[in-house]
Design a protein around this motif. Structure first.
Motif, PDB file in Angstrom:
ATOM      1  N   THR A 114       0.908  -1.071   0.199  1.00 30.71           N
ATOM      2  CA  THR A 114       0.160  -0.274  -0.495  1.00 30.71           C
ATOM      3  C   THR A 114       0.833   0.578  -0.198  1.00 30.71           C
ATOM      4  N   VAL A 115       2.426   1.108   0.859  1.00 25.06           N
ATOM      5  CA  VAL A 115       2.985   2.420   1.222  1.00 25.06           C
ATOM      6  C   VAL A 115       3.548   2.709  -0.403  1.00 25.06           C
ATOM      7  N   LYS A 116       4.173   1.628  -0.709  1.00 24.68           N
ATOM      8  CA  LYS A 116       4.671   1.636  -2.194  1.00 24.68           C
ATOM      9  C   LYS A 116       3.766   2.488  -3.352  1.00 24.68           C
ATOM     10  N   GLY A 117       2.850   2.566  -3.404  1.00 27.25           N
ATOM     11  CA  GLY A 117       1.881   3.164  -4.191  1.00 27.25           C
ATOM     12  C   GLY A 117       1.511   4.307  -4.295  1.00 27.25           C
ATOM     13  N   ALA A 118       2.585   5.953  -3.260  1.00 24.46           N
ATOM     14  CA  ALA A 118       2.501   6.521  -2.547  1.00 24.46           C
ATOM     15  C   ALA A 118       3.741   7.137  -3.119  1.00 24.46           C
ATOM     16  N   ALA A 119       3.589   8.180  -4.353  1.00 23.98           N
ATOM     17  CA  ALA A 119       4.339   9.276  -4.699  1.00 23.98           C
ATOM     18  C   ALA A 119       5.389   9.885  -4.115  1.00 23.98           C
ATOM     19  N   ASP A 120       6.485   9.448  -3.801  1.00 21.72           N
ATOM     20  CA  ASP A 120       7.666  10.241  -3.374  1.00 21.72           C
ATOM     21  C   ASP A 120       8.139   9.303  -1.511  1.00 21.72           C
ATOM     22  N   PHE A 121       7.588   8.288  -1.746  1.00 22.97           N
ATOM     23  CA  PHE A 121       7.642   8.148  -0.049  1.00 22.97           C
ATOM     24  C   PHE A 121       8.397   7.364  -0.137  1.00 22.97           C
ATOM     25  N   GLU A 122       9.457   7.726   1.276  1.00 25.89           N
ATOM     26  CA  GLU A 122      10.892   7.491   1.563  1.00 25.89           C
ATOM     27  C   GLU A 122      11.168   5.972   1.655  1.00 25.89           C
TER      28      GLU A 122
END
Length: 205
Positions: free
Chosen positions: A61-69
């Motif tokens: 789910t988090v991988k889909g967020a743009a520019d995630f750390e």
């Protein structure tokens, strides 16, 4: 028939029979207690596996967020891989093995905490229904883990007491029964992962 002639042999046989049943009782009771420990450990593994599965879904789910750390995400992935690689046989568990397992799970706990804190910077991500569902599932699973660990310790206590008291301790070692370690909290593991977020105060740009 001279009964007195056989009396010493009868006494020896009776003593041996009583002794055999006593020693058998020590062994059989230890076996029962050990089975309880195996069952409790199975529940511990089930709870941790549930968390590992949820974390896998969280990472996707988090991988889909743009520019995630990227470093924060990689830390969780690596910690999860390490935690799942540490396996323990509850019948031959040692303090060192349990400490290694505990440390690996604690490392995953810390990495997950950092990831969840980082999510605060991504209002769209933390407000998504999928993330909200995972948040609730993680909170529930942390409680299940705590309960499973507690029950493992509760199953271990009577076993350890049984094989350590005199005269049981004289025979337990002969049967291969050894004292088993308890779960102890690692640094930062005394509290569940904080997965509570304030969804009503997203920063406006």
């Amino acid at each position: 028939m001279n009964f007195k002639k056989f009396l010493p042999w009868i006494i020896v046989i009776v003593v041996l029979f009583i002794g055999y049943n006593y020693v058998k009782g020590i062994n059989n009771k230890a076996v029962v207690y050990e089975q309880d420990i195996k069952e409790a450990w199975g529940n511990v593994n089930t709870a941790y596996q549930r968390r590992n599965d949820l974390i896998g879904n969280l990472v996707k789910t988090v991988k889909g967020a743009a520019d995630f750390e990227k470093s924060t995400l990689e830390a969780v992935v690596n910690a999860r891989a390490k935690a799942t690689s540490v396996t323990v046989d509850p019948t031959n568990i040692t303090p060192e093995q349990l400490a290694q397992f505990n440390q690996a799970q604690g490392g995953l706990n810390s990495a997950l905490s950092r990831l969840l804190v980082t999510v605060e910077k991504y209002p769209d991500l933390k407000a998504s229904q999928n993330f909200l569902d995972l948040q609730r599932e993680l909170a529930s699973t942390e409680n299940q883990i705590l309960t499973a660990r507690t029950r493992f310790n509760e199953a271990t206590k009577p076993y350890n007491s049984h094989i350590k008291v005199f005269p049981n301790n004289l025979f337990a070692g002969l049967f291969g029964f050894k004292e088993k370690p308890y779960f102890e909290a690692v640094a930062g593991a005394e509290k569940p992962v904080d997965v509570e977020f304030d969804f009503s105060n997203d920063k406006k740009e």
